[in-house]
Design a protein around this motif. Structure first.
Motif, PDB file in Angstrom:
ATOM      1  N   VAL A   3       0.846  -1.181   0.000  1.00 35.12           N
ATOM      2  CA  VAL A   3       0.000   0.000   0.000  1.00 35.12           C
ATOM      3  C   VAL A   3       0.886   1.237   0.000  1.00 35.12           C
ATOM      4  O   VAL A   3       2.080   1.171   0.313  1.00 35.12           O
ATOM      5  CB  VAL A   3      -0.921   0.041   1.238  1.00 35.12           C
ATOM      6  N   VAL A   4       0.311   2.354  -0.378  1.00 34.39           N
ATOM      7  CA  VAL A   4       0.942   3.645  -0.119  1.00 34.39           C
ATOM      8  C   VAL A   4       0.147   4.251   1.036  1.00 34.39           C
ATOM      9  O   VAL A   4      -0.952   4.769   0.848  1.00 34.39           O
ATOM     10  CB  VAL A   4       0.932   4.563  -1.351  1.00 34.39           C
ATOM     11  N   TYR A   5       0.702   4.086   2.211  1.00 36.11           N
ATOM     12  CA  TYR A   5       0.028   4.574   3.408  1.00 36.11           C
ATOM     13  C   TYR A   5       0.076   6.094   3.431  1.00 36.11           C
ATOM     14  O   TYR A   5       1.115   6.707   3.162  1.00 36.11           O
ATOM     15  CB  TYR A   5       0.706   4.008   4.653  1.00 36.11           C
ATOM     16  N   ARG A   6      -1.055   6.694   3.790  1.00 31.80           N
ATOM     17  CA  ARG A   6      -1.088   8.147   3.964  1.00 31.80           C
ATOM     18  C   ARG A   6      -1.688   8.454   5.322  1.00 31.80           C
ATOM     19  O   ARG A   6      -2.827   8.053   5.614  1.00 31.80           O
ATOM     20  CB  ARG A   6      -1.921   8.824   2.867  1.00 31.80           C
ATOM     21  N   ASN A   7      -0.922   9.125   6.164  1.00 37.10           N
ATOM     22  CA  ASN A   7      -1.417   9.494   7.478  1.00 37.10           C
ATOM     23  C   ASN A   7      -2.525  10.539   7.306  1.00 37.10           C
ATOM     24  O   ASN A   7      -2.272  11.631   6.777  1.00 37.10           O
ATOM     25  CB  ASN A   7      -0.280  10.063   8.335  1.00 37.10           C
TER      26      ASN A   7
ATOM     27  N   PRO B 295       5.324   4.077   1.047  1.00 33.36           N
ATOM     28  CA  PRO B 295       4.936   2.715   0.668  1.00 33.36           C
ATOM     29  C   PRO B 295       5.249   1.752   1.786  1.00 33.36           C
ATOM     30  O   PRO B 295       6.228   1.922   2.521  1.00 33.36           O
ATOM     31  CB  PRO B 295       5.799   2.447  -0.569  1.00 33.36           C
ATOM     32  N   ALA B 296       4.415   0.736   1.928  1.00 31.51           N
ATOM     33  CA  ALA B 296       4.606  -0.249   2.993  1.00 31.51           C
ATOM     34  C   ALA B 296       3.877  -1.531   2.631  1.00 31.51           C
ATOM     35  O   ALA B 296       2.942  -1.518   1.829  1.00 31.51           O
ATOM     36  CB  ALA B 296       4.070   0.292   4.318  1.00 31.51           C
ATOM     37  N   PRO B 297       4.272  -2.665   3.221  1.00 39.01           N
ATOM     38  CA  PRO B 297       3.493  -3.890   3.033  1.00 39.01           C
ATOM     39  C   PRO B 297       2.100  -3.723   3.641  1.00 39.01           C
ATOM     40  O   PRO B 297       1.928  -3.032   4.649  1.00 39.01           O
ATOM     41  CB  PRO B 297       4.287  -4.949   3.801  1.00 39.01           C
ATOM     42  N   ALA B 298       1.117  -4.346   3.027  1.00 44.89           N
ATOM     43  CA  ALA B 298      -0.223  -4.309   3.603  1.00 44.89           C
ATOM     44  C   ALA B 298      -0.223  -4.967   4.982  1.00 44.89           C
ATOM     45  O   ALA B 298      -0.945  -4.540   5.887  1.00 44.89           O
ATOM     46  CB  ALA B 298      -1.213  -5.005   2.676  1.00 44.89           C
TER      47      ALA B 298
END
Length: 217
Positions: free
Chosen positions: A169-173, A181-184
């Motif tokens: 995913v591309v995590y967005r705070n 980007p980070a693993p789901a």
């Protein structure tokens, strides 16, 4: 090779969940002397799942007592206002409700299914579910029961929030706007320079596969 568990196992019934009342959370710790809540809850849609170990070094044989100790440290020493994890898992495979999330009876979530923000990865907490394996796993793996429950809990949450276990995913705070980007499904070390979650970090690829297999039936 035995067939993976069916998707029916990816439900809360696949593990024992102990509420805050069950493990003896002192709810008065969450409030100042004037009755003000120290850390009012905020809720956001789930984007990703992150695994930790508590690294508490405790020798107390009672997991509930260890969790009460972590809770008191998070409130009185670290100043969070509550325990920072959303869920915790003991070596016997029991799940414990973490951060207080309201009165709807759904651990870690509000009635709309949004996640209460915890304090487990600095800068990346909102929308990021924090699951901690109880104990110090720097050199030892989790117990088979803890690992099995971790997979079951991850599968149940991934299914509930439509998260692809093997995806990224591309995590967005949603509060700060910071993204990355980070693993789901990942470990604390995917987000920060840390040893957490110990030996579980190198096991994350196989854990993701097990979660995917569980959901696929």
């Amino acid at each position: 090779m035995p067939r993976p568990p069916s998707a029916a196992a990816a439900t809360p019934d696949a593990y024992t969940l102990l509420t805050r009342a069950d493990w003896g959370a002192d709810e008065s710790l969450r409030f100042a002397a004037d009755g003000t809540e120290l850390w009012p809850p905020q809720y956001f849609p789930v984007q990703t799942l992150s695994v930790h170990h508590t690294d508490d070094r405790s020798t107390d044989p009672d997991p509930a007592a260890v969790i009460r100790g972590i809770y008191r440290t998070d409130v009185l020493v670290d100043g969070y206002g509550d325990i920072g994890y959303n869920y915790l898992i003991d070596k016997n495979g029991r799940v414990y409700e973490g951060r207080w999330s309201g009165t709807d009876g759904t651990a870690a979530h509000d009635a709309a299914g949004r996640l209460v923000t915890g304090a487990h990865i600095e800068g990346y907490n909102s929308g990021n579910i924090g699951i901690a394996l109880l104990g110090t796993l720097t050199d030892t793996p989790p117990s088979p029961a803890a690992r099995s429950t971790l997979v079951q809990l991850l599968a149940e949450l991934a299914e509930r929030h439509a998260i692809a276990p093997l995806g990224k995913v591309v995590y967005r705070n949603p509060v700060s706007g910071v993204s990355r980007p980070a693993p789901a499904i990942g470990g604390h070390r995917h987000w920060a320079d840390t040893d957490c979650p110990g030996t579980v970090y190198t096991a994350m690829p196989s854990i993701r596969e097990e979660v995917a297999d569980l959901l696929a039936g």
